[in-house]
Design an enzyme around this catalytic site. Structure first.
Site, PDB file in Angstrom:
ATOM      1  NE  ARG A  35     -23.834  13.695 -18.446  1.00 13.02           N
ATOM      2  CZ  ARG A  35     -24.653  13.150 -19.330  1.00 13.02           C
ATOM      3  NH1 ARG A  35     -25.727  13.791 -19.712  1.00 13.02           N
ATOM      4  NH2 ARG A  35     -24.399  11.975 -19.845  1.00 13.02           N
ATOM      5  CE  LYS A 198     -29.245  -8.181 -29.414  1.00 12.53           C
ATOM      6  NZ  LYS A 198     -30.203  -7.340 -30.097  1.00 12.53           N
ATOM      7  N   GLY A 354     -21.503   3.112 -21.755  1.00 14.30           N
ATOM      8  CA  GLY A 354     -22.757   2.448 -21.425  1.00 14.30           C
ATOM      9  C   GLY A 354     -22.836   1.750 -20.092  1.00 14.30           C
ATOM     10  N   GLY A 377     -21.815   7.330 -26.012  1.00 13.68           N
ATOM     11  CA  GLY A 377     -21.638   7.195 -27.465  1.00 13.68           C
ATOM     12  C   GLY A 377     -20.270   7.665 -27.929  1.00 13.68           C
TER      13      GLY A 377
END
Ligand code: AMP
Length: 395
Positions: A35, A198, A354, A377
């Site tokens: 980062r 999911k 993710g 996110g």
């Protein structure tokens, strides 16, 4: 879109929101500098123009309280090492301490401010706190994609105090450009590969991208809700029974919109969720009781390969098997290889959000795809079609 290239920073103080939320070990040493390296080009541009850089970031979740373990002073020497210049530190990010440190800052110098989230006002998006931050710089740069989906003081509200003098850093500009290349301007055929566990966590993404893609490859644990909904036998595979209707509705919408959906036809099934479980390749519609599908099978991979290799724009979100267990990582690795091949033939490939990013890094595909997003996110919200407040504030 205004970027740092639209400004000359000579004798200017640039207030830069970076994402230095880096991992630290037990001795508070930085264990991964990615980062910091990602923010380097923007900082260097400011310094080479003859300006000074005031860096602000959060680290961890101190919840509005000063916490010595989450002080950014622990990372100061690492930032200096990566950027290649001395980095001064201010014990507070606002108030007289910060203002004094900024006053003493000369062109070519870098100042790192203490953790923004030591003040509860940061996450509340407090206007007064944002105005105190704004006092520190002449030009505001947002280069933190990881927090661009948050309307915090330093990521969004502060921009109001720089009506003209605000822009994106190189990293954030690249993220926006990459997402646009997939969602707006991508060369056809455009393919999205969606995996993960999911349907429920990906539903908004699926609905949003149906308007943008020509092919939708569905893999991973999501598969079984679709298969069961169509009458297949999924054994013990992960399945959201209450989402079956939704799955059928997605397939119907895809058909109406002319999107070709590609589901697995065979899977590597196991008699337990373990690396040492017994395995067999079975039809995706005939998974025996007591067995669960944990990776894509060979015919499926052949089909997916064909689609990926003819694609000119590729988005990958979510692993297509339980890649954390080596026995079930082969499908995810194969997908990485196909994307690598398509990219080397000129396709644009974006990996984001993710676990697919973790998989890409783990299996060494990072330099083989066109772009790996830095924001989990924020990336997911972009794919869902949401406007990110940190981006809107600059535009
Ligand atoms: P997500 O966070 O929704 O992208 O899901 C990522 C997780 O999905 C990873 O931890 C994978 O191990 C898991 N996953 C992928 N395929 C399967 C599968 N067939 N069964 C269970 N979990 C899976």
């Amino acid at each position: 879109m205004k970027t740092v290239d639209n400004f000359n920073f000579k004798d200017k103080k640039a207030l830069i929101r970076v994402d230095f939320n880096v991992p630290l070990d037990g001795d508070l040493n930085v264990t991964d500098t990615s980062r910091i390296e990602a923010a380097k080009p923007t900082i260097i541009k400011v310094l080479e123009d003859g300006g000074s850089a005031i860096l602000m970031s959060h680290l961890g979740r101190p919840k509005g309280q000063a916490n010595p373990d989450m002080s950014l002073k622990h990372i100061c020497s690492k930032v200096a090492e990566v950027i290649g210049v001395t980095v001064k530190f201010s014990d507070d990010c606002v108030g007289t301490t910060a203002e004094e440190a900024v006053r003493n800052l000369k062109s070519g110098e870098v100042l790192l401010l203490e953790n923004l989230r030591f003040h509860a006002a940061e996450e509340k998006g407090d206007k007064d706190f944002a105005s105190q931050l704004a006092k520190l710089g002449d030009i505001y740069i947002n280069d933190a994609f990881g927090t661009a989906h948050r309307a915090h003081a330093s990521t969004t509200i502060v921009a109001e105090f720089f009506p003209e003098n605000k822009c994106f850093g190189y990293l954030l500009a690249k993220e926006i450009e990459s997402i646009d290349k997939v969602m707006q301007t991508g060369e056809k055929p455009v393919t999205a590969i969606l995996g993960g566990s999911k349907v429920s966590s990906k539903i908004t993404i699926i609905e949003n991208i149906l308007d943008k893609v020509d092919h939708l490859i569905i893999g991973g644990g999501m598969t079984y809700t679709f298969i069961k909904a169509q009458g297949g036998k999924v054994g013990n595979s992960i399945c959201e029974d209450d989402k079956q209707e939704l799955a059928l509705n997605i397939l119907k919408q895809a058909k109406e919109k002319g999107v070709e959906v590609h589901l697995p036809v065979d899977v590597l099934a196991a008699d337990g969720f373990s690396n040492d479980a017994n395995t067999q390749v079975v039809s995706v519609n005939e998974i025996p009781d007591g067995w669960e599908g944990l990776d894509a099978g060979p015919k499926t991979l052949e089909n997916f390969k064909e689609v990926i290799l003819k694609s000119k724009t590729i988005l990958w979100n979510g692993p297509i098997g339980v890649f954390e267990l080596p026995t079930f990582a082969k499908g995810t690795i194969a997908i990485g290889n196909y994307i690598d091949e398509a990219t080397s033939k000129g396709a644009f490939s974006l990996v984001g959000g993710g676990d697919s990013v973790a998989a890409v890094k783990q299996f060494g595909f990072e330099d083989k795809v066109s772009y790996v997003s830095t924001g989990g996110g924020a990336m997911l919200e972009s794919l869902e079609g949401k406007n990110l407040p940190g981006i809107a504030a600059i535009l």
